[in-house]
Scaffold this motif. Structure first.
Motif, PDB file in Angstrom:
ATOM      1  N   ALA A  54       0.708  -1.362   0.024  1.00 29.85           N
ATOM      2  CA  ALA A  54       0.035  -0.059  -0.325  1.00 29.85           C
ATOM      3  C   ALA A  54       0.613   1.296   0.198  1.00 29.85           C
ATOM      4  O   ALA A  54       0.481   2.662  -0.041  1.00 29.85           O
ATOM      5  N   GLY A  55       2.441   0.821  -0.120  1.00 30.59           N
ATOM      6  CA  GLY A  55       3.023   2.269  -0.715  1.00 30.59           C
ATOM      7  C   GLY A  55       4.116   1.928   0.863  1.00 30.59           C
ATOM      8  O   GLY A  55       4.968   1.427   1.264  1.00 30.59           O
ATOM      9  N   GLU A  56       5.014   3.599   0.675  1.00 24.84           N
ATOM     10  CA  GLU A  56       6.115   3.293   1.205  1.00 24.84           C
ATOM     11  C   GLU A  56       5.801   4.264   2.637  1.00 24.84           C
ATOM     12  O   GLU A  56       5.745   5.271   2.033  1.00 24.84           O
ATOM     13  N   LEU A  57       7.234   4.886   3.161  1.00 22.16           N
ATOM     14  CA  LEU A  57       6.295   5.680   4.762  1.00 22.16           C
ATOM     15  C   LEU A  57       7.851   5.898   4.867  1.00 22.16           C
ATOM     16  O   LEU A  57       8.837   5.105   5.164  1.00 22.16           O
ATOM     17  N   ASP A  58       8.528   7.326   4.756  1.00 20.60           N
ATOM     18  CA  ASP A  58       9.701   7.359   5.909  1.00 20.60           C
ATOM     19  C   ASP A  58       9.288   8.635   6.712  1.00 20.60           C
ATOM     20  O   ASP A  58       8.742   9.756   6.484  1.00 20.60           O
ATOM     21  N   LEU A  59       9.746   7.800   8.604  1.00 16.02           N
ATOM     22  CA  LEU A  59       9.548   8.844   9.658  1.00 16.02           C
ATOM     23  C   LEU A  59      10.617   8.931  10.217  1.00 16.02           C
ATOM     24  O   LEU A  59      11.962   8.567   9.881  1.00 16.02           O
ATOM     25  N   ALA A  60      10.721   9.940  10.452  1.00 14.35           N
ATOM     26  CA  ALA A  60      12.120  10.656  11.030  1.00 14.35           C
ATOM     27  C   ALA A  60      11.194  11.232  12.984  1.00 14.35           C
ATOM     28  O   ALA A  60       9.762  10.838  13.557  1.00 14.35           O
ATOM     29  N   VAL A  61      12.558  10.541  13.583  1.00 16.61           N
ATOM     30  CA  VAL A  61      12.294  11.077  14.896  1.00 16.61           C
ATOM     31  C   VAL A  61      10.989  12.448  15.408  1.00 16.61           C
ATOM     32  O   VAL A  61      11.345  13.329  14.626  1.00 16.61           O
ATOM     33  N   GLY A  62       9.688  12.228  15.791  1.00 21.71           N
ATOM     34  CA  GLY A  62       9.293  13.042  16.232  1.00 21.71           C
ATOM     35  C   GLY A  62       7.876  13.137  15.647  1.00 21.71           C
ATOM     36  O   GLY A  62       7.004  14.578  15.289  1.00 21.71           O
ATOM     37  N   ASP A  63       8.172  12.430  13.789  1.00 21.81           N
ATOM     38  CA  ASP A  63       6.876  12.854  13.298  1.00 21.81           C
ATOM     39  C   ASP A  63       5.468  11.930  13.705  1.00 21.81           C
ATOM     40  O   ASP A  63       6.017  11.106  14.550  1.00 21.81           O
ATOM     41  N   GLU A  64       4.619  13.176  13.490  1.00 23.05           N
ATOM     42  CA  GLU A  64       3.285  12.481  13.433  1.00 23.05           C
ATOM     43  C   GLU A  64       2.110  12.642  12.523  1.00 23.05           C
ATOM     44  O   GLU A  64       1.998  13.471  12.179  1.00 23.05           O
ATOM     45  N   VAL A  65       2.044  11.279  11.731  1.00 23.76           N
ATOM     46  CA  VAL A  65       1.422  11.402  11.057  1.00 23.76           C
ATOM     47  C   VAL A  65       0.243   9.699  11.100  1.00 23.76           C
ATOM     48  O   VAL A  65       0.274   9.034  12.394  1.00 23.76           O
ATOM     49  N   THR A  66      -0.729  10.381   9.992  1.00 27.29           N
ATOM     50  CA  THR A  66      -1.828   9.655   9.856  1.00 27.29           C
ATOM     51  C   THR A  66      -2.067   9.278   8.606  1.00 27.29           C
ATOM     52  O   THR A  66      -1.926   9.832   7.927  1.00 27.29           O
ATOM     53  N   LEU A  67      -1.932   7.865   8.174  1.00 24.34           N
ATOM     54  CA  LEU A  67      -2.159   7.536   7.486  1.00 24.34           C
ATOM     55  C   LEU A  67      -3.713   7.819   6.396  1.00 24.34           C
ATOM     56  O   LEU A  67      -4.236   6.634   7.478  1.00 24.34           O
ATOM     57  N   LYS A  68      -4.192   8.491   5.192  1.00 23.29           N
ATOM     58  CA  LYS A  68      -4.951   7.916   4.671  1.00 23.29           C
ATOM     59  C   LYS A  68      -5.540   6.835   3.805  1.00 23.29           C
ATOM     60  O   LYS A  68      -4.191   6.789   3.025  1.00 23.29           O
ATOM     61  N   CYS A  69      -5.931   5.675   4.367  1.00 25.95           N
ATOM     62  CA  CYS A  69      -6.164   4.364   3.626  1.00 25.95           C
ATOM     63  C   CYS A  69      -7.303   4.695   2.326  1.00 25.95           C
ATOM     64  O   CYS A  69      -8.555   4.505   3.314  1.00 25.95           O
ATOM     65  N   SER A  70      -7.321   4.503   1.298  1.00 26.71           N
ATOM     66  CA  SER A  70      -8.270   4.272   0.101  1.00 26.71           C
ATOM     67  C   SER A  70      -8.366   3.031  -0.515  1.00 26.71           C
ATOM     68  O   SER A  70      -7.521   2.730  -0.917  1.00 26.71           O
ATOM     69  N   ARG A  71      -9.398   2.323  -0.469  1.00 28.60           N
ATOM     70  CA  ARG A  71      -9.856   0.493  -0.929  1.00 28.60           C
ATOM     71  C   ARG A  71      -9.336   1.042  -2.666  1.00 28.60           C
ATOM     72  O   ARG A  71      -8.845  -0.176  -3.078  1.00 28.60           O
ATOM     73  N   ALA A  72     -10.296   2.385  -3.272  1.00 29.41           N
ATOM     74  CA  ALA A  72     -10.120   2.126  -4.816  1.00 29.41           C
ATOM     75  C   ALA A  72      -8.919   1.704  -4.963  1.00 29.41           C
ATOM     76  O   ALA A  72      -8.751   2.083  -5.845  1.00 29.41           O
ATOM     77  N   PHE A  73      -7.502   3.475  -4.234  1.00 27.79           N
ATOM     78  CA  PHE A  73      -6.564   3.541  -4.717  1.00 27.79           C
ATOM     79  C   PHE A  73      -5.693   1.757  -4.299  1.00 27.79           C
ATOM     80  O   PHE A  73      -4.528   1.743  -4.713  1.00 27.79           O
ATOM     81  N   LYS A  74      -6.213   1.085  -3.240  1.00 30.51           N
ATOM     82  CA  LYS A  74      -4.639  -0.003  -2.712  1.00 30.51           C
ATOM     83  C   LYS A  74      -3.404   0.961  -2.324  1.00 30.51           C
ATOM     84  O   LYS A  74      -2.288   0.645  -2.413  1.00 30.51           O
ATOM     85  N   ARG A  75      -4.012   2.461  -1.826  1.00 34.06           N
ATOM     86  CA  ARG A  75      -2.666   2.529  -0.771  1.00 34.06           C
ATOM     87  C   ARG A  75      -3.447   3.375   0.556  1.00 34.06           C
ATOM     88  O   ARG A  75      -4.601   4.217   0.556  1.00 34.06           O
ATOM     89  N   CYS A  76      -1.990   3.815   1.455  1.00 32.00           N
ATOM     90  CA  CYS A  76      -2.033   4.476   2.555  1.00 32.00           C
ATOM     91  C   CYS A  76      -0.945   5.807   1.967  1.00 32.00           C
ATOM     92  O   CYS A  76      -0.048   5.656   1.838  1.00 32.00           O
ATOM     93  N   LYS A  77      -1.366   6.810   2.444  1.00 31.08           N
ATOM     94  CA  LYS A  77      -0.728   8.276   1.846  1.00 31.08           C
ATOM     95  C   LYS A  77      -0.423   9.023   3.432  1.00 31.08           C
ATOM     96  O   LYS A  77      -1.646   9.165   4.386  1.00 31.08           O
ATOM     97  N   PRO A  78       0.378   9.771   3.497  1.00 39.82           N
ATOM     98  CA  PRO A  78      -0.133  10.981   4.726  1.00 39.82           C
ATOM     99  C   PRO A  78      -0.574  11.931   5.117  1.00 39.82           C
ATOM    100  O   PRO A  78      -0.663  12.341   3.109  1.00 39.82           O
TER     101      PRO A  78
END
Length: 78
Positions: A54-78
């Motif tokens: 469903a994608g890729e994600l780079d996280l740095a110390v202190g990040d606060e991320v909510t992934l938004k996921c779409s069944r139609a696109f089969k993707r999760c994005k910040p």
């Protein structure tokens, strides 16, 4: 086990996925709470019981991320 927030990032998800995993180094963890900073492949279950890339994600110390996921696109994005 929860990671120390000062050495990691906070992750959550919303949208169409019933569960999302962060995958790195052959290990996976559910994308909720505090996780170590780093680069992750994302896998998600969009309600069919199958872990789908469903994608890729780079996280740095202190990040606060909510992934938004779409069944139609089969993707999760910040």
């Amino acid at each position: 086990m929860q990671e120390n927030a000062s050495s990691g990032a906070r992750v959550s998800y919303s949208g169409d996925a019933t569960k999302v995993w962060l995958v790195s180094g052959g290990k996976s963890r559910v994308a909720r709470g505090t996780v170590p900073a780093g680069r992750y492949d994302l896998e998600a279950d969009f309600g069919d019981g199958v872990r789908t890339p469903a994608g890729e994600l780079d996280l740095a110390v202190g990040d606060e991320v909510t992934l938004k996921c779409s069944r139609a696109f089969k993707r999760c994005k910040p």
